[in-house]
Design an enzyme around this catalytic site. Structure first.
Site, mmCIF file in Angstrom:
data_model
loop_
_atom_site.group_PDB
_atom_site.id
_atom_site.type_symbol
_atom_site.label_atom_id
_atom_site.label_comp_id
_atom_site.label_asym_id
_atom_site.label_seq_id
_atom_site.Cartn_x
_atom_site.Cartn_y
_atom_site.Cartn_z
ATOM 1 N N GLY A 216 -4.731 -4.588 6.924
ATOM 2 C CA GLY A 216 -5.760 -3.588 7.113
ATOM 3 C C GLY A 216 -6.721 -3.795 8.266
ATOM 4 O O GLY A 216 -7.141 -2.830 8.908
ATOM 5 N N GLY B 70 -10.443 -2.338 2.520
ATOM 6 C CA GLY B 70 -9.357 -2.276 3.498
ATOM 7 C C GLY B 70 -9.368 -0.982 4.290
ATOM 8 O O GLY B 70 -10.283 -0.166 4.178
ATOM 9 N N ASP B 71 -8.323 -0.810 5.076
ATOM 10 C CA ASP B 71 -8.204 0.381 5.917
ATOM 11 C C ASP B 71 -7.866 1.635 5.113
ATOM 12 O O ASP B 71 -8.196 2.743 5.518
ATOM 13 C CB ASP B 71 -7.100 0.168 6.961
ATOM 14 C CG ASP B 71 -5.750 -0.072 6.283
ATOM 15 O OD1 ASP B 71 -5.676 -0.986 5.437
ATOM 16 O OD2 ASP B 71 -4.786 0.655 6.596
ATOM 17 N N GLY C 213 -0.041 -1.704 5.716
ATOM 18 C CA GLY C 213 0.038 -2.954 6.476
ATOM 19 C C GLY C 213 -1.253 -3.725 6.414
ATOM 20 O O GLY C 213 -2.132 -3.450 5.586
ATOM 21 N N ARG D 261 -14.312 -6.807 -0.379
ATOM 22 C CA ARG D 261 -13.620 -6.483 0.880
ATOM 23 C C ARG D 261 -12.977 -5.093 0.764
ATOM 24 O O ARG D 261 -12.257 -4.805 -0.165
ATOM 25 C CB ARG D 261 -12.556 -7.535 1.184
ATOM 26 C CG ARG D 261 -11.707 -7.245 2.427
ATOM 27 C CD ARG D 261 -10.402 -6.575 2.106
ATOM 28 N NE ARG D 261 -9.509 -6.473 3.262
ATOM 29 C CZ ARG D 261 -8.399 -5.729 3.265
ATOM 30 N NH1 ARG D 261 -8.044 -5.063 2.193
ATOM 31 N NH2 ARG D 261 -7.646 -5.663 4.338
ATOM 32 N N THR E 84 0.852 -1.185 0.000
ATOM 33 C CA THR E 84 0.000 0.000 0.000
ATOM 34 C C THR E 84 0.888 1.235 0.000
ATOM 35 O O THR E 84 1.929 1.250 0.644
ATOM 36 C CB THR E 84 -0.851 -0.019 1.287
ATOM 37 O OG1 THR E 84 -1.770 -1.102 1.201
ATOM 38 C CG2 THR E 84 -1.610 1.289 1.486
#
Ligand code: GLY
Length: 314
Positions: free
Chosen positions: A235, A211-212, A233, A209, A181
């Protein structure tokens, strides 16, 4: 009085193999150079982080844009967010499949929409309606990632794992998986800060899905009164801790970004056995770069410094 600009970028935190070190360093240096050119031209912190992210989305080294990890169905699905610390306006896209540079669409949402998020087909339609060309999903897929997904799924099947997406993986392995990322934080000459994060998410993720990275306060946050933050990293733990906002709040309470960045990584590890990295920058130009993985690619530009590294922990 004008502020001295600062720009920090990251290109993923994991156990980056020696053979990939040079590509990561070149990628973050190129991104920092592009962001810095925007700042030198008098551009805003938002311009700088957008330009830096575009470079890394276009670089197949990273898990963002073309060359990202593939989801369980063999498709690229991208998330990105950008935030302006002077206005708290943000723009995010999630699960987009036909955008080469999701950060460009995120910036358009920030500037041209009353909303903060668009996802999937709605985000692609928004982008097209605002002059951003759509591509085919196949244009984002590269042979390296097709082979990686096949190998991963074959291994999971041999191991008897019926549910092989990111959440099912046992935690200690996560710092060994690629987390490329990308992110950027910047301070411009007007004293405003901004942040952006972009990702293809996790390998073999379930379609849909999120992620963060594109979630406000999780993978990205910016507020002139606290700090600009971008994380990388695994998530799910980062989301559960709302880690970017957690870090920004500590800077607002008076802690130095350098210290807070390290504390954020300790918190991630101790609370949820999470792995990753963070870059953090306040409106006075003080910054922190930290990770709890073996390596994280980063680069920094300021009027005094031009640095890049892959191992720094402060
Ligand atoms: N940090 C990227 C992701 O988990 O989606």
């Amino acid at each position: 009085m004008p502020t001295n600009p600062v720009l920090v970028v990251h290109g993923g935190a994991w156990d980056i193999p020696d053979a990939m070190v040079e590509a990561h360093l070149a990628g973050v240096r190129n991104a920092a150079a592009a962001g810095w050119r925007a700042l030198e031209r008098g551009g805003s912190a938002l311009d700088a982080v957008e330009e830096a992210i575009v470079i890394m989305e276009d670089d197949e080294t990273f898990d963002a844009g073309r060359g990202s990890f593939l989801n369980r169905d063999g498709k690229v699905q991208l998330d990105a967010f950008i935030m302006d610390g002077s206005t708290l306006r943000g723009g995010g896209v999630g699960c987009v499949e036909r955008l080469r540079n999701p950060v460009r669409a995120a910036r358009k949402i920030l500037s041209d929409s009353p909303h903060v998020y668009f996802v999937a087909e709605g985000a692609e339609r928004f982008a097209a309606e605002h002059g951003i060309a759509l591509c085919r999903n196949e244009d984002l897929v590269i042979p390296r990632e097709v082979a990686r997904l096949r190998q991963y799924q074959a291994q999971a099947s041999a191991d008897g794992n019926s549910n092989t997406d990111g959440n099912d993986l046992f935690a200690p392995a996560h710092d060994m998986l690629s987390h490329d990322t990308v992110g950027a934080v910047a301070l411009d000459r007007n004293g405003n800060i901004a942040a952006s994060t972009s990702t293809g998410g996790t390998l073999n993720k379930a379609p849909g899905r999120l992620g963060d990275s594109s979630l406000i306060g999780c993978g990205c946050y910016a507020d002139n009164q606290s700090a600009a933050a971008s994380t990388t990293g695994w998530g799910e733990p980062i989301m559960k801790l709302v880690l970017a906002k957690w870090a920004a709040d500590r800077v607002a309470s008076g802690s130095l970004p350098e210290w807070v960045a390290k504390e954020a990584m300790n918190y991630l590890k101790q609370r949820l056995n999470g792995h990753g990295g963070i870059i953090l920058l306040d409106a006075q130009g003080r910054y922190g770069i930290a990770h709890n993985t073996p390596r994280m690619a980063w680069a920094l530009r300021s009027t005094q410094k031009q640095e890049a590294g892959i191992q720094r922990n402060s």
